[in-house]
Write a protein that holds these residues in place. Sequence first.
Motif, PDB file in Angstrom:
ATOM      1  N   GLU A 223       2.910   9.661   0.297  1.00  0.00           N
ATOM      2  CA  GLU A 223       4.243   9.657   0.907  1.00  0.00           C
ATOM      3  C   GLU A 223       5.265   9.008  -0.018  1.00  0.00           C
ATOM      4  OE1 GLU A 223       1.364  10.143   4.249  1.00  0.00           O
ATOM      5  OE2 GLU A 223       1.466   8.823   2.492  1.00  0.00           O
ATOM      6  N   CYS A 224       4.847   8.000  -0.740  1.00  0.00           N
ATOM      7  CA  CYS A 224       5.754   7.370  -1.706  1.00  0.00           C
ATOM      8  C   CYS A 224       6.132   8.364  -2.793  1.00  0.00           C
ATOM      9  CB  CYS A 224       5.098   6.134  -2.312  1.00  0.00           C
ATOM     10  SG  CYS A 224       6.087   5.328  -3.587  1.00  0.00           S
ATOM     11  N   ASN A 225       5.145   9.072  -3.320  1.00  0.00           N
ATOM     12  CA  ASN A 225       5.430  10.076  -4.354  1.00  0.00           C
ATOM     13  C   ASN A 225       6.346  11.169  -3.824  1.00  0.00           C
ATOM     14  OD1 ASN A 225       3.846   8.775  -6.274  1.00  0.00           O
ATOM     15  ND2 ASN A 225       1.989   9.854  -5.636  1.00  0.00           N
ATOM     16  N   GLU A 226       6.098  11.590  -2.595  1.00  0.00           N
ATOM     17  CA  GLU A 226       6.928  12.638  -2.002  1.00  0.00           C
ATOM     18  C   GLU A 226       8.361  12.157  -1.802  1.00  0.00           C
ATOM     19  OE1 GLU A 226       3.265  14.778   0.502  1.00  0.00           O
ATOM     20  OE2 GLU A 226       4.695  13.447   1.507  1.00  0.00           O
ATOM     21  N   SER A 227       8.521  10.906  -1.391  1.00  0.00           N
ATOM     22  CA  SER A 227       9.878  10.381  -1.187  1.00  0.00           C
ATOM     23  C   SER A 227      10.632  10.298  -2.505  1.00  0.00           C
ATOM     24  CB  SER A 227       9.824   9.012  -0.498  1.00  0.00           C
ATOM     25  OG  SER A 227       9.224   8.037  -1.331  1.00  0.00           O
TER      26      SER A 227
ATOM     27  N   ARG B 204       3.714 -10.198  -0.229  1.00  0.00           N
ATOM     28  CA  ARG B 204       3.894  -9.135  -1.219  1.00  0.00           C
ATOM     29  C   ARG B 204       4.243  -7.841  -0.506  1.00  0.00           C
ATOM     30  NH1 ARG B 204      -0.215 -12.433  -3.111  1.00  0.00           N
ATOM     31  NH2 ARG B 204       0.167 -13.261  -5.220  1.00  0.00           N
ATOM     32  N   ARG B 205       5.359  -7.263  -0.909  1.00  0.00           N
ATOM     33  CA  ARG B 205       5.835  -6.032  -0.289  1.00  0.00           C
ATOM     34  C   ARG B 205       6.298  -5.060  -1.366  1.00  0.00           C
ATOM     35  NH1 ARG B 205       3.371  -7.714   3.313  1.00  0.00           N
ATOM     36  NH2 ARG B 205       3.932  -7.937   5.505  1.00  0.00           N
ATOM     37  N   GLY B 206       6.153  -3.777  -1.048  1.00  0.00           N
ATOM     38  CA  GLY B 206       6.570  -2.736  -1.971  1.00  0.00           C
ATOM     39  C   GLY B 206       8.006  -2.317  -1.728  1.00  0.00           C
ATOM     40  N   PHE B 207       8.739  -2.063  -2.801  1.00  0.00           N
ATOM     41  CA  PHE B 207      10.135  -1.642  -2.706  1.00  0.00           C
ATOM     42  C   PHE B 207      10.369  -0.423  -3.591  1.00  0.00           C
ATOM     43  CE2 PHE B 207      10.288  -6.002  -1.360  1.00  0.00           C
ATOM     44  CZ  PHE B 207      11.299  -6.052  -0.413  1.00  0.00           C
TER      45      PHE B 207
ATOM     46  N   GLU C 203       0.818  -1.215   0.000  1.00  0.00           N
ATOM     47  CA  GLU C 203       0.000   0.000   0.000  1.00  0.00           C
ATOM     48  C   GLU C 203       0.853   1.267   0.000  1.00  0.00           C
ATOM     49  OE1 GLU C 203      -0.521  -2.588   1.955  1.00  0.00           O
ATOM     50  OE2 GLU C 203      -2.462  -3.323   1.199  1.00  0.00           O
ATOM     51  N   PHE C 204       2.073   1.166   0.505  1.00  0.00           N
ATOM     52  CA  PHE C 204       2.956   2.330   0.539  1.00  0.00           C
ATOM     53  C   PHE C 204       3.190   2.894  -0.858  1.00  0.00           C
ATOM     54  CE2 PHE C 204       7.439   3.838   0.217  1.00  0.00           C
ATOM     55  CZ  PHE C 204       7.298   5.009   0.936  1.00  0.00           C
ATOM     56  N   LEU C 205       3.308   2.014  -1.851  1.00  0.00           N
ATOM     57  CA  LEU C 205       3.601   2.484  -3.211  1.00  0.00           C
ATOM     58  C   LEU C 205       2.440   3.256  -3.821  1.00  0.00           C
ATOM     59  CD1 LEU C 205       5.579  -0.459  -4.855  1.00  0.00           C
ATOM     60  CD2 LEU C 205       6.406   1.439  -3.457  1.00  0.00           C
ATOM     61  N   ARG C 206       1.260   3.138  -3.224  1.00  0.00           N
ATOM     62  CA  ARG C 206       0.103   3.872  -3.729  1.00  0.00           C
ATOM     63  C   ARG C 206      -0.208   5.119  -2.900  1.00  0.00           C
ATOM     64  NH1 ARG C 206      -1.266  -1.660  -4.605  1.00  0.00           N
ATOM     65  NH2 ARG C 206      -2.167  -1.919  -2.547  1.00  0.00           N
ATOM     66  N   SER C 207       0.723   5.505  -2.040  1.00  0.00           N
ATOM     67  CA  SER C 207       0.491   6.618  -1.115  1.00  0.00           C
ATOM     68  C   SER C 207       1.151   7.906  -1.617  1.00  0.00           C
ATOM     69  CB  SER C 207       1.054   6.272   0.261  1.00  0.00           C
ATOM     70  OG  SER C 207       2.480   6.248   0.229  1.00  0.00           O
TER      71      SER C 207
ATOM     72  N   ALA D 200      13.097   3.533  -8.941  1.00  0.00           N
ATOM     73  CA  ALA D 200      12.204   2.552  -9.544  1.00  0.00           C
ATOM     74  C   ALA D 200      11.449   1.870  -8.413  1.00  0.00           C
ATOM     75  CB  ALA D 200      12.977   1.521 -10.359  1.00  0.00           C
ATOM     76  N   CYS D 201      10.230   1.443  -8.688  1.00  0.00           N
ATOM     77  CA  CYS D 201       9.377   0.819  -7.671  1.00  0.00           C
ATOM     78  C   CYS D 201       8.847  -0.513  -8.185  1.00  0.00           C
ATOM     79  CB  CYS D 201       8.188   1.707  -7.321  1.00  0.00           C
ATOM     80  SG  CYS D 201       8.594   3.346  -6.733  1.00  0.00           S
ATOM     81  N   ALA D 202       8.577  -1.415  -7.255  1.00  0.00           N
ATOM     82  CA  ALA D 202       7.967  -2.691  -7.632  1.00  0.00           C
ATOM     83  C   ALA D 202       7.371  -3.348  -6.405  1.00  0.00           C
ATOM     84  CB  ALA D 202       8.991  -3.623  -8.275  1.00  0.00           C
TER      85      ALA D 202
END
Length: 371
Positions: free
Chosen positions: A132-136, A164-167, A126-130, A148-150
């Motif tokens: 905060e992810c965009n800001e980081s 399943r985890r976001g990186f 869920e972090f990758l859809r936040s 890059a994200c996955a």
Amino acid sequence: MNRSLAKKYRLIDLFSGAGGFTLGFTDSRYGGGFQSILALDNDKAALESYAANFGRHGILANIEDWLGTKPKIPLSDVVIGGLPCQGFSLLNKKRQGDSRRSLWQPFMQVVESTQASIFVIENVSEFLRSKECNESKELAERIGFKTACAILNSADYGVPQIRRRGFIIGWKQKASLSPCFPPLPTHSNLPLLSNLPNWLTVRDAIGDLPEPEGTEIRKIPPPLDLHFGRNPTAISLARYQAVPPGGNRFDLQKNAPELTPDCWIKKTSGGTDLFGRLWWDKPSVTIRTEFFKPEKGRYLHPEKHRPITHREAARLMGFPDDFRFIGSKSEIAKQIGNAVPPPLAGAIARTIRVMLDSFEKERDECLLFRS
């Protein structure tokens, strides 16, 4: 020998926990080629485990408080961190107001201070859809990184668990090489089509373990040190016995309605993993910090009338038996459930090792040209 092949790249692990992420980077069984020089966490027992496996260079502190002391942070090549997931987890109904959602900011402050060439952030998907992810990622770009994200599934990398985890991976823009990210899987649930080994299963991970003994951590060699059981009440044991192989709370309700909590009877949908049994011939479900409580998920043994043990959970996370865990039963369970599975970490480490070796080669060629 190529100088880069012999080099141990410097690694900092923030929010390190017991060190599953670090193990994938430092142990040749997984990735290797990195030397842990600093770890930070606010969990004392987890840092004791980290010290037992990697040496005493861990710092016990909240990252914001630590940075407030203006510490001298050593230079590193890579900064990694499994940021606390509670601020983004769907299980946290108050996640939008959770202060842990902003911990990417001090993480990036350390990345910049230590002059690392690469960083890796891990969190729930869920972090990758936040925002905060965009800001980081925006901040990373401002301080000179591409990103890059996955979302990665640990079962694809030799872990007997669906997790399943976001990186996010970031690398210095001056580098000419982009990472092979996400890393190429090493295992598949479609082995005939992929030419890869099949996903590892619960049977692969724990099928050789004997029945657990006692209810306490034992001072004996692993794996049996953490292979202890619980003292279930008579009603708990009867509930376990009412759940067939592959079953869950709905089977309990069907087979023994008198033993089923009223709240489960009234809740007719959702929660299909609650009070469920693991399957022998599939990977485990996601191992969380309270895996020893079957009311929290599908944590009953595939056929025995008991929850999985700490040793079984550690194996399902991909930890080797020789990894030392320090602390109480609940502290160790937290360390296991919060970890980044070492084989998954190793797949990322191998990708990063290729990049750093390439950076070294570019630098050497540049110095040779100038001379």
